[in-house]
Design an enzyme around this catalytic site. Structure first.
Site, PDB file in Angstrom:
ATOM      1  N   LYS A  20      -4.895   4.462 -22.941  1.00 53.28           N
ATOM      2  CA  LYS A  20      -3.658   5.097 -23.395  1.00 53.28           C
ATOM      3  C   LYS A  20      -3.364   6.422 -22.688  1.00 53.28           C
ATOM      4  O   LYS A  20      -2.212   6.852 -22.614  1.00 53.28           O
ATOM      5  CB  LYS A  20      -3.719   5.323 -24.899  1.00 53.28           C
ATOM      6  CG  LYS A  20      -3.546   4.056 -25.744  1.00 53.28           C
ATOM      7  CD  LYS A  20      -2.118   3.565 -25.708  1.00 53.28           C
ATOM      8  CE  LYS A  20      -1.885   2.462 -26.724  1.00 53.28           C
ATOM      9  NZ  LYS A  20      -0.475   1.994 -26.731  1.00 53.28           N
ATOM     10  N   SER A  41     -10.035  -2.373 -23.324  1.00 52.36           N
ATOM     11  CA  SER A  41      -8.964  -1.382 -23.429  1.00 52.36           C
ATOM     12  C   SER A  41      -9.350  -0.096 -24.154  1.00 52.36           C
ATOM     13  O   SER A  41      -8.693   0.927 -23.987  1.00 52.36           O
ATOM     14  CB  SER A  41      -7.748  -2.002 -24.129  1.00 52.36           C
ATOM     15  OG  SER A  41      -8.085  -2.415 -25.438  1.00 52.36           O
TER      16      SER A  41
END
Length: 502
Positions: free
Chosen positions: A50, A304
């Site tokens: 992110k 992720s």
């Protein structure tokens, strides 16, 4: 398309993010006869990809916008990315987080200099509050996924993958929430290497993108599952949906057990522990191999993120064997007489390992036992059930029964002969002070709580099993009161595991 590629190639992510490694899972590759590579976004400064999109978006603000500050809503990784990026660029950041957000994530945002406002019990409620603040203050809203600069920042993951593995590459498996990561990756890969498949992976109970692609329009989920909280969105982005419709080859849905198996697979390969959303890529990759029976392919799973609550590891470990198709759970009826239990073990179980065994006397005629056994594959699970039947033991396969796996296996104690007109409900309580009191206030009246089970699992929500006893089994006002409560719930009164054991 050309504009998006230019934005990816001119992204400013490396002012804050690092180029993460692409590691081969050597033992797993050998065992599964495919070359398996892991894109390690858990190595980022905020332990998640992110930071790429958040920094790229904020770095492109004008001087006027920077003076206004930025605001966003997030339950975790995006919040940390925005806070970290804002700290680096000396910009004020306000992050609205649900009240259910674990303290570890709140502390991380504050450590990066972000101001935290807690509001609501979900991302949607937090986002609505954030938009209200934005209108009053003029701060710039940094969307977690539906923004071209955010998508471009995430697309740099694909650029690294293609440079780090310039040879054979068959499929890339990408976790999907709102769609920012897979949109950026798919657009870039299809522009340069269109022969490579890009497949998204979603939890079966939080599959907004899969449902949207199937319907040809954006679908809004009523209540997305919250185990993989990093991808629990009700509705995917408009920009991300259009890009996924053009460039994504398919979506694989995985259940919670398969997701836990993916987390274990990453741990065995890297000795790192990813969060549930971070394990989606590996879970999808393993399911793809299992269902397609492919070999000789080069497959990439994107890890992720790794913002895992330590308390959640217990739950993950308990569900992993089922997810790997190495454990099966059964409810078995055996005669309540001397020697029957020994016969069950010696004649039926044989040399199989018992993973779990629960029993309590309930009648003098039959005994209901809850048993877990080690298996090698799904067909062995079916053959064990048939073997039980052939030996005269009625049984129900509970391997896919979530009520049995989440609650009943821990509730040894048997039935109650006193309870009357009971209805059974599963609830997802927000892990906040006062949640139980709110439940009791809503259900008070002539309803008696006849059963209650809760076990902390380290998530944003607690899983609670409740039995409600009332004079009238068909209570016309109960559903109305539960709807007012606002907690996600499911009735389980007709579940066979309930009738057998509780």
């Amino acid at each position: 398309m050309d504009q998006l590629l230019k934005k990816i190639l001119t992204s400013r992510v490396y002012e804050a993010a690092i180029e993460t490694s692409l590691d081969e899972a050597v033992e797993l590759s050998s065992r599964l006869q495919n070359r398996i590579l892991l894109k390690r976004e858990d190595q980022q400064p905020v332990f998640s990809f992110k930071i790429r999109g958040a920094y790229n978006r904020i770095a492109h603000l004008s001087e006027t916008e920077r003076k206004c500050g930025v605001i966003t809503a997030s339950a975790g990784n995006h919040a940390q990315g925005v806070a970290n990026a804002s700290q680096r660029l000396d910009i004020q950041a306000l992050i609205v987080m649900p009240e259910t957000t674990p303290q570890i994530k709140i502390d991380a945002v504050k450590r990066f200099g972000g101001e935290v406002v807690l509001h609501g019990n979900s991302y949607s409620e937090a986002a609505e509050h954030a938009y209200g603040i934005q209108e009053k203050t003029g701060m710039v809203f940094v969307h977690p996924f539906d923004d071209e600069l955010v998508i471009a920042g995430q697309g740099t993951v694909a650029d690294e993958i293609l440079r780090q593995n310039p040879g054979q590459l068959d499929v890339v498996f990408v976790p999907v929430g709102g769609g920012g990561l897979i949109a950026g990756i798919a657009a870039y890969i299809k522009a340069l290497r269109p022969e490579i498949q890009v497949i998204g992976v979603e939890p079966a109970d939080s599959d907004a993108m899969a449902q949207s692609l199937e319907a040809g329009r954006r679908v809004t989920l009523d209540a997305p599952g919250i185990f993989a909280d990093g991808v629990a969105v009700k509705k995917v982005g408009s920009i991300t949906f259009d890009l996924c419709r053009k460039f994504v080859d398919g979506i694989i849905r995985v259940n919670t057990d398969e997701l836990c198996g993916g987390i274990k697979g990453i741990y065995q390969a890297t000795r790192s522990i990813v969060e549930p959303a971070g394990g989606l890529g590996m879970a999808g990759l393993l399911k793809y191999i299992r269902t397609s029976e492919c070999s000789g392919k080069t497959l990439v799973a994107v890890n992720s993120g790794a913002n895992m609550n330590f308390e959640r590891l217990r739950y993950v470990a308990e569900r992993t064997l089922v997810g790997e198709k190495l454990e099966a759970l059964f409810a078995v009826t055996i005669p309540e007489r001397p020697g029957s239990l020994k016969a069950f073990f010696s004649d039926i179980v044989g040399d199989r390992n018992i993973t779990e065994f629960n029993y309590r006397l309930s009648s003098r005629k039959d005994a209901k036992i809850f048993v877990g056994i080690s298996i090698r594959n799904s067909s062995e699970r079916q053959s064990f059930s048939k073997r039980l039947l052939d030996a005269g033991f009625d049984n129900i396969d509970l391997t896919d029964n979530d009520l049995a796996k989440t609650h009943i296996r821990y509730m040894v104690g048997g039935r109650s002969t006193e309870v009357k007109n009971e209805r059974l409900f599963r609830f997802w309580f927000p892990e906040t002070p006062g949640a139980l009191v709110r439940f009791l206030d809503t259900t008070k009246g002539n309803r008696n709580i006849s059963l209650f089970h809760y076990r902390m699992q380290g998530g944003d929500y607690g899983r609670v099993l409740v039995g409600l006893e009332s004079p009238d089994r068909d209570d016309p006002h109960l559903e109305e009161r539960l709807a007012q409560l606002g907690y996600r719930y499911r009735e389980e009164t007709e579940n066979p595991a309930y009738s057998l054991f509780l």
